[in-house]
Design a protein around this motif. Structure first.
Motif, PDB file in Angstrom:
ATOM      1  N   GLU A   1       0.185   8.179 -12.939  1.00  0.00           N
ATOM      2  CA  GLU A   1      -0.432   7.639 -11.730  1.00  0.00           C
ATOM      3  C   GLU A   1       0.442   6.525 -11.164  1.00  0.00           C
ATOM      4  OE1 GLU A   1      -3.221   8.500  -9.980  1.00  0.00           O
ATOM      5  OE2 GLU A   1      -3.240  10.269 -11.292  1.00  0.00           O
TER       6      GLU A   1
ATOM      7  N   LYS B   1      12.488   2.927  -9.263  1.00  0.00           N
ATOM      8  CA  LYS B   1      11.380   1.976  -9.232  1.00  0.00           C
ATOM      9  C   LYS B   1      11.264   1.255  -7.887  1.00  0.00           C
ATOM     10  CE  LYS B   1      10.355   1.362 -14.062  1.00  0.00           C
ATOM     11  NZ  LYS B   1       9.868   0.442 -15.088  1.00  0.00           N
TER      12      LYS B   1
ATOM     13  N   ASN C   1       1.477   3.136  -9.890  1.00  0.00           N
ATOM     14  CA  ASN C   1       1.005   1.773 -10.129  1.00  0.00           C
ATOM     15  C   ASN C   1       1.848   0.818  -9.292  1.00  0.00           C
ATOM     16  OD1 ASN C   1       0.315  -0.764 -11.078  1.00  0.00           O
ATOM     17  ND2 ASN C   1       0.065  -0.067 -13.199  1.00  0.00           N
ATOM     18  N   THR C   2       1.212   0.144  -8.361  1.00  0.00           N
ATOM     19  CA  THR C   2       1.927  -0.719  -7.422  1.00  0.00           C
ATOM     20  C   THR C   2       2.812  -1.741  -8.121  1.00  0.00           C
ATOM     21  OG1 THR C   2       0.089  -0.499  -5.877  1.00  0.00           O
ATOM     22  CG2 THR C   2       1.641  -2.282  -5.468  1.00  0.00           C
ATOM     23  N   SER C   3       2.344  -2.287  -9.210  1.00  0.00           N
ATOM     24  CA  SER C   3       3.075  -3.370  -9.880  1.00  0.00           C
ATOM     25  C   SER C   3       4.373  -2.898 -10.529  1.00  0.00           C
ATOM     26  CB  SER C   3       2.185  -4.020 -10.936  1.00  0.00           C
ATOM     27  OG  SER C   3       1.812  -3.077 -11.922  1.00  0.00           O
ATOM     28  N   ASP C   4       4.538  -1.595 -10.692  1.00  0.00           N
ATOM     29  CA  ASP C   4       5.739  -1.062 -11.339  1.00  0.00           C
ATOM     30  C   ASP C   4       6.899  -0.853 -10.370  1.00  0.00           C
ATOM     31  OD1 ASP C   4       4.412  -0.988 -13.750  1.00  0.00           O
ATOM     32  OD2 ASP C   4       3.808   1.115 -13.538  1.00  0.00           O
TER      33      ASP C   4
ATOM     34  N   THR D   1      10.941   7.678  -9.590  1.00  0.00           N
ATOM     35  CA  THR D   1      10.393   7.423 -10.918  1.00  0.00           C
ATOM     36  C   THR D   1      10.962   8.392 -11.947  1.00  0.00           C
ATOM     37  OG1 THR D   1       8.317   7.331 -12.192  1.00  0.00           O
ATOM     38  CG2 THR D   1       8.424   8.941 -10.420  1.00  0.00           C
TER      39      THR D   1
END
Length: 391
Positions: A108, A88, A110-113, A102
């Motif tokens: 897709e 992450k 996702n920047t927040s992850d 990951t």
């Protein structure tokens, strides 16, 4: 650790070359982008690409995956940072995602992850088709240094005239006779079993890949790349020719990129400079318009399996799709859609069965099979590009 090379958002801007391959299979310098990453990572990679390409270029997944955006070319510092990624975490360069670790590579991004890590050094990128030739010199030098480090070149025949022999490297089985090799301006790399026939005038940088041939009397100045099994002659300047393509006769090719299985007819020429010296616009499939390249010199972009007849002429900044056949006198339009047949006097559709029959014969001559997987890819390209064939 499982390593995956992702097409990323640049794929459409790299058409027509990415109609038939993932971004990672683009050749720039000596190696493809995939081959560069595999050398730095010391492991095999797989592809995250379009569904219709995935049978030929499959995705391999595990519980721990490191996804790399293929438009970024590796160097040692970037590879080291990629190898140090934890789950992450994501590497960014100037607000662009470079790589991330990951458990679910198909999801897709996702920047927040992900926690963000900045890569501050310079990176060579391939974002547009014209980057392939305009950045070829830098990529070729980097590949030359990587491939030849702590290795000794095969001997250069005494029949040649050589300038800067320390910048020339011949692999096993390479043959060069009675030619001039000047590596003052860039390295000259001659791949395994590649040949430069008598009378070659070579000014680096040049990458002549495995089993490629430079025919008699060719004039090549770099930075130029001829991919595996390619055949070239005439005058070539600052161009990249992917594998299995031929420009085997007289004629000029400059500031250009040819895909695989292309053939340029005898005495065909392209313009790479406008008469008014203006910057060149080039068709961009992503924006569906002619975009500014910022370049004064820009020639021909030709997708896989496309061909020209003898004495064919191309204007500055011409883009040709996949499986087109161009002939008849005069300058054709500077955007020719895939599966077009004709020239300056007009075009008609080049139907798939005839195109496939030609591909079977051409590939068989080089010991390759045109199979059902290849046919499915080209059929998809035919269907996808129909909107641009208005004839």
């Amino acid at each position: 650790m499982n390593y995956i090379l992702s097409d990323g958002p640049q794929r459409k801007a790299l058409l027509p070359f990415t109609f038939t391959r993932p971004v990672a299979e683009i050749r720039i310098g000596i190696l493809t982008i995939r081959e560069k990453w595999e050398k730095y990572l010391q492991t095999k990679t797989s592809f995250k690409t379009e569904d219709y390409l995935s049978e030929k270029y499959p995705l391999v997944e595990t519980d721990d995956n490191l996804v790399i955006v293929s438009s970024f070319l590796p160097n040692k510092s970037l590879a080291d940072q990629v190898l140090s990624l934890k789950e992450k975490q994501a590497i960014y360069h100037q607000d662009r995602i470079v790589a991330y670790r990951t458990k679910n590579p198909e999801a897709e991004f996702n920047t927040s992850d992900f926690s963000r890590i900045e890569f501050e050094d310079d990176i060579l990128t391939v974002d547009y088709t014209w980057d392939i030739f305009s950045k070829n010199g830098e990529a070729l030098q980097a590949d030359f240094d990587l491939i030849t480090e702590r290795r000794k070149s095969a001997p250069i025949s005494g029949t040649n005239q050589v300038v800067c022999p320390e910048n020339i490297f011949l692999e096993e089985g390479a043959s060069v006779e009675f030619s001039i090799l000047n590596a003052t301006q860039g390295p000259i790399y001659i791949g395994k079993d590649a040949e430069i026939w008598e009378g070659g005038l070579i000014r680096g940088a040049l990458a002549l890949c495995e089993k490629a041939v430079v025919k008699m009397g060719a004039k090549i100045y770099g930075p130029t790349t001829v991919g595996p099994h390619g055949k070239v002659c005439g005058e070539i300047s600052n161009s990249v020719i992917f594998g299995y393509s031929s420009k085997g006769h007289e004629g000029y090719l400059g500031n250009s990129v040819l895909g695989e299985w292309c053939n340029i007819g005898a005495d065909s020429n392209n313009s790479n400079l406008k008469n008014n010296y203006a910057k060149v616009r080039l068709w961009n499939y992503d924006t569906e318009k002619f975009d500014h390249t910022g370049l004064q010199f820009c020639g021909l972009m030709m997708g896989d399996h496309s061909k020209t007849a003898i004495n064919t002429m191309f204007n500055t900044g011409t883009v040709i799709g996949v499986n087109s056949n161009i002939y008849v006198p005069g300058f054709p339009r500077n955007f020719i859609p895939s599966f077009s047949w004709g020239g300056a006097s007009g075009f008609r559709t080049y139907h798939t069965q005839k195109a496939f029959d030609t591909a079977k014969v051409m590939m068989a001559r080089r010991g390759k099979e045109f199979d059902e997987t290849e046919a499915k890819i080209l059929q998809h390209v035919f269907d996808e590009t129909a909107k641009w064939r208005s004839f």
